[in-house]
Motif scaffolding. Structure first.
Motif, PDB file in Angstrom:
ATOM      1  N   LEU A   1       0.812  -1.219   0.000  1.00 45.60           N
ATOM      2  CA  LEU A   1       0.000   0.000   0.000  1.00 45.60           C
ATOM      3  C   LEU A   1       0.841   1.264   0.000  1.00 45.60           C
ATOM      4  O   LEU A   1       0.315   2.354  -0.229  1.00 45.60           O
ATOM      5  CB  LEU A   1      -0.912   0.014   1.249  1.00 45.60           C
ATOM      6  N   THR A   2       2.144   1.136   0.261  1.00 44.06           N
ATOM      7  CA  THR A   2       2.989   2.321   0.435  1.00 44.06           C
ATOM      8  C   THR A   2       2.972   3.254  -0.774  1.00 44.06           C
ATOM      9  O   THR A   2       2.764   4.467  -0.624  1.00 44.06           O
ATOM     10  CB  THR A   2       4.435   1.900   0.770  1.00 44.06           C
ATOM     11  N   PRO A   3       3.159   2.747  -2.023  1.00 48.38           N
ATOM     12  CA  PRO A   3       3.143   3.659  -3.178  1.00 48.38           C
ATOM     13  C   PRO A   3       1.802   4.366  -3.351  1.00 48.38           C
ATOM     14  O   PRO A   3       1.752   5.541  -3.720  1.00 48.38           O
ATOM     15  CB  PRO A   3       3.437   2.726  -4.360  1.00 48.38           C
ATOM     16  N   PHE A   4       0.710   3.627  -3.094  1.00 43.55           N
ATOM     17  CA  PHE A   4      -0.619   4.217  -3.244  1.00 43.55           C
ATOM     18  C   PHE A   4      -0.823   5.347  -2.235  1.00 43.55           C
ATOM     19  O   PHE A   4      -1.300   6.441  -2.582  1.00 43.55           O
ATOM     20  CB  PHE A   4      -1.677   3.131  -3.054  1.00 43.55           C
ATOM     21  N   ILE A   5      -0.455   5.109  -0.978  1.00 45.29           N
ATOM     22  CA  ILE A   5      -0.650   6.120   0.070  1.00 45.29           C
ATOM     23  C   ILE A   5       0.216   7.344  -0.195  1.00 45.29           C
ATOM     24  O   ILE A   5      -0.184   8.484   0.059  1.00 45.29           O
ATOM     25  CB  ILE A   5      -0.356   5.510   1.457  1.00 45.29           C
ATOM     26  N   ALA A   6       1.412   7.117  -0.731  1.00 44.26           N
ATOM     27  CA  ALA A   6       2.329   8.231  -1.018  1.00 44.26           C
ATOM     28  C   ALA A   6       1.748   9.202  -2.038  1.00 44.26           C
ATOM     29  O   ALA A   6       2.077  10.390  -2.043  1.00 44.26           O
ATOM     30  CB  ALA A   6       3.667   7.686  -1.512  1.00 44.26           C
ATOM     31  N   LYS A   7       0.878   8.718  -2.920  1.00 47.27           N
ATOM     32  CA  LYS A   7       0.284   9.576  -3.955  1.00 47.27           C
ATOM     33  C   LYS A   7      -0.895  10.401  -3.427  1.00 47.27           C
ATOM     34  O   LYS A   7      -1.335  11.341  -4.100  1.00 47.27           O
ATOM     35  CB  LYS A   7      -0.209   8.718  -5.122  1.00 47.27           C
ATOM     36  N   LEU A   8      -1.417  10.059  -2.266  1.00 45.85           N
ATOM     37  CA  LEU A   8      -2.594  10.747  -1.728  1.00 45.85           C
ATOM     38  C   LEU A   8      -2.184  12.048  -1.047  1.00 45.85           C
ATOM     39  O   LEU A   8      -1.232  12.066  -0.255  1.00 45.85           O
ATOM     40  CB  LEU A   8      -3.333   9.852  -0.728  1.00 45.85           C
ATOM     41  N   PRO A   9      -2.888  13.149  -1.307  1.00 44.53           N
ATOM     42  CA  PRO A   9      -2.535  14.434  -0.673  1.00 44.53           C
ATOM     43  C   PRO A   9      -2.559  14.369   0.853  1.00 44.53           C
ATOM     44  O   PRO A   9      -1.728  14.973   1.524  1.00 44.53           O
ATOM     45  CB  PRO A   9      -3.619  15.389  -1.209  1.00 44.53           C
ATOM     46  N   ASP A  10      -3.531  13.650   1.397  1.00 46.23           N
ATOM     47  CA  ASP A  10      -3.665  13.549   2.851  1.00 46.23           C
ATOM     48  C   ASP A  10      -3.072  12.267   3.417  1.00 46.23           C
ATOM     49  O   ASP A  10      -3.198  11.996   4.619  1.00 46.23           O
ATOM     50  CB  ASP A  10      -5.157  13.646   3.255  1.00 46.23           C
ATOM     51  N   GLY A  11      -2.464  11.448   2.548  1.00 45.47           N
ATOM     52  CA  GLY A  11      -1.821  10.227   3.027  1.00 45.47           C
ATOM     53  C   GLY A  11      -2.759   9.320   3.801  1.00 45.47           C
ATOM     54  O   GLY A  11      -3.881   9.047   3.358  1.00 45.47           O
ATOM     55  N   LEU A  12      -2.303   8.861   4.971  1.00 47.32           N
ATOM     56  CA  LEU A  12      -3.110   7.955   5.800  1.00 47.32           C
ATOM     57  C   LEU A  12      -4.355   8.619   6.362  1.00 47.32           C
ATOM     58  O   LEU A  12      -5.264   7.938   6.834  1.00 47.32           O
ATOM     59  CB  LEU A  12      -2.263   7.403   6.958  1.00 47.32           C
ATOM     60  N   ASP A  13      -4.406   9.944   6.335  1.00 41.54           N
ATOM     61  CA  ASP A  13      -5.573  10.667   6.860  1.00 41.54           C
ATOM     62  C   ASP A  13      -6.655  10.859   5.804  1.00 41.54           C
ATOM     63  O   ASP A  13      -7.654  11.546   6.046  1.00 41.54           O
ATOM     64  CB  ASP A  13      -5.145  12.040   7.403  1.00 41.54           C
ATOM     65  N   THR A  14      -6.488  10.240   4.649  1.00 42.20           N
ATOM     66  CA  THR A  14      -7.487  10.315   3.580  1.00 42.20           C
ATOM     67  C   THR A  14      -8.755   9.564   4.000  1.00 42.20           C
ATOM     68  O   THR A  14      -8.686   8.427   4.462  1.00 42.20           O
ATOM     69  CB  THR A  14      -6.952   9.699   2.274  1.00 42.20           C
ATOM     70  N   THR A  15      -9.903  10.218   3.838  1.00 47.09           N
ATOM     71  CA  THR A  15     -11.181   9.567   4.136  1.00 47.09           C
ATOM     72  C   THR A  15     -11.589   8.704   2.950  1.00 47.09           C
ATOM     73  O   THR A  15     -11.553   9.161   1.805  1.00 47.09           O
ATOM     74  CB  THR A  15     -12.280  10.614   4.418  1.00 47.09           C
TER      75      THR A  15
END
Length: 598
Positions: free
Chosen positions: A469-483
């Motif tokens: 999941l690391t590459p996917f989360i890295a692309k998210l603006p809010d990272g792990l805090d993405t709803t």
């Protein structure tokens, strides 16, 4: 569970027995209940004192007002203000005291139902209607508040006041005044009950039309894309307008029936008031009563009928509240099909073996799902189960979790029948990656941590890495805090399954179950995740339910199921050599995935 009817029919009996069931929840604050009742009685005594103060004020003003005598009406006016203030303050104190009792009862009962629903078996939840169930809980807990507020603070005080006033009128002014009050109150109550029962059908029609209209709107908006795909905006608007038309008619009937109820109640009050005033006026004319007595009679009559104005509404709502609370207690009366034995013990095992011993199971008597299934999964071993849809693969997983109990045979973990273990400890030893991953409408981090809410940051990070999941989360603006959205709708199928894999890994259970765990992954990610799962599963017992045979070629044993039976078993190589069902499935899938020649 059979869908529940939430409306209160006009011929349905009033469920007064609910009060007996509710009583224990109200006794947590006995002193508060007692003080609230004292304030209730004191407020009513102050209320009854007000007309008497008015009477003596009028009589004192009706005489010769000397400088000394004027102090009497002034004192009475001050006393009137004090009594009026006491009446309001005592009522507020009563509401505050009893409000805590009601709120705690709502909390206790709501939590008890919530916990009870989570302890009911899977069969109950598969047959329930989530919306109806949540409305059952909501209406039931809200019904407690309404029942207490109107029963304790409206009906009971009004009955107390009527009784006191009738007694005072009978003692002080004779039987005629008391008789008029008694007869008019009886007529008022009887008419209100009859008229309310009659108009309940129109209230039902309005509520049903309102629910249908709202459901239609929500359903259409939830399926916004489908409406657009098929150019059915006009079709949806016409259906919605048809529902609105039904709502309009029902609303008009409800309004007209309410007019009839209010008109009838007003007529009874007007006749009663006229009779009381006429009787009092004759008393004043004959010299048997003073002007103050006339004012007293008028004040008493108005004071009695003012709260009765709401009787029709209160009666209907109390009746509905009793029915809704009864629905809540009916949920508590539901017994789970799967329960722990009295002597059930907790399972504590760092490693686990699984044994299915001649397991028979059927959801319904006519159709058998499993017919004498037997197999062993040794500790640390990976066993895969394949077969056509409906062969019973997912049922094996549900039985292992003990969502259902077997009809015959036994399932054992480390040699112990799981029916002798507590469900909590059994399920704590099993982690699952389901085929249909449903996420909570919260952040990515909270969804992953759901596998172990006490896990630290390092453990979460490791699970994320193993689930790729690391590459996917890295692309998210809010990272792990993405709803992730409701049911995880903001994520793709593959992304949701990776979250589910991370969640299962974080649980750290000795048994890992994968139910089509890679069915939504792309080919590029699939092998990487399979390698990670293979490493993470070392030292764990793995049970894999698979459709894509390429994902289970490394399994120690592959079980091939057909019609609820194991028809083949062995390693991937052994099964191919047998040239049976598995070999046929393998060949078919290989042809489907082969690149066509150009």
């Amino acid at each position: 569970m059979r869908p529940r009817n939430y409306t209160v029919h006009d011929n349905a009996p009033v469920k007064w027995q609910v009060l007996r069931q509710l009583w224990p929840y109200l006794l947590e604050f006995k002193s508060r209940v007692a003080l609230a009742l004292v304030c209730l009685v004191a407020a009513k005594l102050a209320s009854i004192g007000l007309p008497y103060v008015l009477k003596y004020t009028v009589d004192s003003l009706n005489g010769d007002l000397t400088t000394l005598a004027i102090a009497v009406p002034i004192s009475l006016i001050v006393a009137y203000g004090v009594l009026r203030l006491l009446n309001v303050l005592l009522g507020e104190i009563r509401d505050t005291l009893f409000g805590r009792v009601t709120e705690r009862a709502m909390r206790r009962l709501g939590l008890k139902v919530f916990n009870h629903l989570h302890h009911l078996d899977l069969g109950f939840h598969l047959n329930r209607r989530t919306g109806g169930l949540s409305r059952d809980i909501e209406r039931g807990t809200t019904g407690i508040s309404f029942l207490m507020r109107f029963m304790v603070f409206n009906i009971v005080p009004t009955l107390l006041e009527i009784s006191l006033v009738v007694g005072l009128l009978l003692f002080q002014f004779g039987v005629s005044f008391a008789l008029i009050i008694v007869v008019s109150v009886i007529c008022y109550v009887a008419f209100s009950k009859k008229a309310t029962d009659w108009r309940t059908r129109y209230v039902q029609q309005m509520n049903e039309a309102d629910s249908t209209t709202n459901s239609r709107a929500v359903d259409s908006l939830l399926n916004f894309e489908t409406v657009k795909y098929f150019n059915n905006e006009t079709f949806e608007a016409n259906r919605y307008d048809s529902d609105l038309a039904n709502w309009e008619v029902a609303r008009r009937k409800n309004r007209l029936s309410l007019f009839a109820l209010n008109a009838g109640q007003a007529s009874i009050i007007a006749i009663a008031m006229t009779a009381m005033m006429a009787n009092a006026a004759f008393g004043v004319i004959n010299g048997n009563m003073t002007i103050g007595d006339f004012v007293l009679i008028n004040a008493f009559t108005m004071q009695i009928f003012m709260p009765l104005n709401f009787l029709g509404f209160v009666y209907r709502e109390i009746r509905g509240s009793l029915a809704n609370i009864d629905n809540l207690f009916a949920l508590l009366a539901q017994s789970p099909a799967v329960v722990d034995k009295p002597d059930a013990r907790a399972l504590h095992a760092p490693t686990a073996s699984i044994q299915f011993d001649q397991v028979h199971f059927r959801y319904h008597p006519p159709r058998a799902i499993l017919n004498g299934i037997s197999f062993n999964v040794k500790a640390g071993q990976k066993v895969a189960i394949v077969g056509e849809s409906g062969a019973g693969k997912s049922t094996i997983m549900k039985l292992l979790f003990r969502f259902y109990d077997v009809n015959d045979g036994a399932i054992r973990i480390n040699g112990e029948d799981i029916r002798g273990l507590t469900q909590q400890s059994l399920r704590s030893h099993i982690a699952i990656v389901p085929q249909d991953t449903v996420l909570f409408n919260t952040t990515l981090k909270e969804n992953i941590a759901y596998g172990n809410p006490q896990a630290d940051e390092d453990a979460i990070a490791k699970a994320i890495e193993l689930a790729h999941l690391t590459p996917f989360i890295a692309k998210l603006p809010d990272g792990l805090d993405t709803t992730v959205g409701e049911r995880g709708l903001k994520l793709s199928g593959g992304e949701k399954q990776r979250v589910a894999i991370a969640r299962a890994l974080l649980k750290g259970a000795p048994i890992m179950v994968f139910d089509e765990a890679t069915s939504s992954l792309d080919s590029g990610s699939e092998q990487v995740i399979l390698d990670a799962l293979r490493d993470a599963a070392k030292g764990h017992t793995s049970l894999v339910i698979a459709h894509r045979l390429s994902t289970i070629v490394d399994a120690d044993v592959i079980l091939v199921m057909s019609n609820g039976e194991i028809v083949e078993h062995g390693s991937h190589t052994q099964l191919l050599q047998k040239a049976g069902i598995y070999a046929t499935l393998w060949d078919a899938q290989q042809k489907n995935t082969a690149t066509p020649a150009e």
